[in-house]
Design a protein around this motif. Structure first.
Motif: not given
Length: 307
Positions: A119-127, A228-232, A239-249
Motif C-alpha cells: 500500500p502507498r502511504t504517507l509519513a505522519r508529518h505529511e498528514v 471523484a469530487q473527494l479525490f480532487n 498541493a497547498a500543504a506542500g505534499v506531492p499531490p500525485e502521491r495522495v488520494s
C-alpha cells in the motif's frame, strides 16, 4: 449439419447471448454472494471485454480461445490479468453450476500469480501538514467549504474509511458525543468505526451547513459528494500543504491510518476489524509497510541493543 449436443459449449453459445449470460451472472453475484457494486462493475467490464475479444461467443469459447485471449493481455499489470482471470473463472463456474455449460475452458490454464503491491502511504508529518492546511482555511476562510474539507479529512485519516463509505454516510451517522459509528462497507457488511474528538468537532461544525432534510452527511446536487469530487479535494489540499499531490488520494489516507495504527502498537485483528477486511491477509500487507518503524523500535528499546 448436426445439432449441437445439449449442454455443450456450442449449444450454450447458440442458446444464450453473452450479454444476457453476463447479466445473469452479475445478478447471481449480487443476490447470492453479496458482491459490492464496484466488484460487479469491474467483473462486468472484464467479461464484456472478453466477449468482444472472442467475437461475442464467450459462452461457446474453448480452451484454445481462452489461452489466446490471455496472450492478448500481454503488457497489462499482473493484478489486472489476475482480476480478469478471476472474473472468467467465476463466470464459467456459474455456467457449470446452472447447467448452461458442461465444461470449463479455464480449468487447465496455468494460474497467474499476481504479486500484491504494498500500500502507498504517507509519513505522519505529511498528514499533519494537510490537517494544518485544512485547519488554517477553516480559521482564515471560514465557511461551508472549509468546514466540509476539515470534516472529510478528519474522517478519512481518523477513521480509515473507504472513499465510497465516506461520501455515502447518512446525515445522522455520526452523533454528537458518540465516539463510534456504524458504516456499511463492501458487500453490505456493517462494522463499527472510531470517531476521534477532532472528527466529532469537525462534523458538528459541518452539520450546521447541511439541510436537515438531507439524507446524506455530504450532500451534492441530487445525491451525495462523488468519489471523484473527494479525490480532487484531497489532491488540491495536498498541493497547498506542500505534499506531492500525485502521491495522495483518499485511499492513501486510509493506508496512512492503517500504517500509523500499526506503528503505534495496534494488533492485526483489531486493524482488520477497523478496516473492514474480510481476509486478514489483506491487512497483513501493512506489516511490511511498518517494518522500518518496527526495526527502529527494537533497535532503540530492546535490552540487547544497548550492549
Amino acid at each position: 449439419m448436426p445439432e449441437p449436443e445439449p449442454g455443450s459449449a456450442e449449444a450454450a453459445g447458440a442458446a444464450l447471448p453473452d450479454a444476457r449470460a453476463i447479466a445473469l451472472f452479475l445478478d447471481f453475484l449480487a443476490a447470492e454472494k453479496g458482491a459490492a457494486a464496484n466488484t460487479r462493475l469491474a467483473y462486468g467490464r472484464d467479461l464484456a471485454l472478453a466477449s468482444a475479444a472472442v467475437g461475442g461467443r464467450l459462452l461457446a469459447a474453448g480452451e484454445a480461445e481462452m489461452a489466446r485471449l490471455f496472450e492478448g493481455f500481454a503488457g497489462l499489470s499482473a493484478a489486472t490479468v489476475a482480476r480478469r482471470r478471476s472474473a472468467l473463472r467465476r463466470f464459467f463456474g456459474f455456467l457449470l453450476k446452472e447447467g448452461i455449460r458442461r465444461d470449463d475452458p479455464m480449468a487447465r490454464l496455468d494460474p497467474v500469480k499476481a504479486g500484491r503491491s504494498l500500500p502507498r502511504t504517507l509519513a505522519r508529518h505529511e498528514v499533519e501538514a494537510m490537517l494544518a492546511e485544512a485547519g488554517r482555511r477553516a480559521r482564515d476562510e471560514p465557511g461551508p467549504r472549509a468546514d466540509r474539507l476539515v470534516a472529510l479529512l478528519e474522517l478519512l485519516y481518523g477513521s480509515g474509511l473507504r472513499a465510497s463509505e465516506l461520501v455515502g454516510l447518512p446525515r445522522n451517522a455520526i452523533r454528537p458525543g458518540e465516539p463510534v459509528a456504524i458504516v456499511r462497507g463492501k458487500g453490505g457488511r456493517e462494522r463499527m468505526i472510531p470517531i476521534s474528538r477532532p472528527a466529532l468537532a469537525a462534523v458538528a461544525r459541518w452539520l450546521a451547513h447541511v439541510p436537515k432534510e438531507s439524507p446524506y452527511l455530504f450532500p451534492s446536487g441530487r445525491g451525495h459528494l462523488s468519489r471523484a469530487q473527494l479525490f480532487n479535494l484531497v489532491r488540491e489540499l495536498a498541493a497547498a500543504a506542500g505534499v506531492p499531490p500525485e502521491r495522495v488520494s483518499p485511499h492513501v489516507l486510509r493506508h496512512a491510518f492503517a500504517t500509523h495504527m500499526l506503528e503505534s502498537g495496534a494488533d492485526l485483528r483489531t486493524l482488520q476489524t477497523l478496516l473492514g477486511h474480510a481476509d486478514i491477509s489483506t491487512t497483513e500487507r501493512y506489516t511490511h509497510v511498518a517494518t522500518k518503524h518496527l526495526v527502529e523500535t527494537v533497535a532503540a528499546r530492546h535490552p540487547l541493543a544497548r550492549r
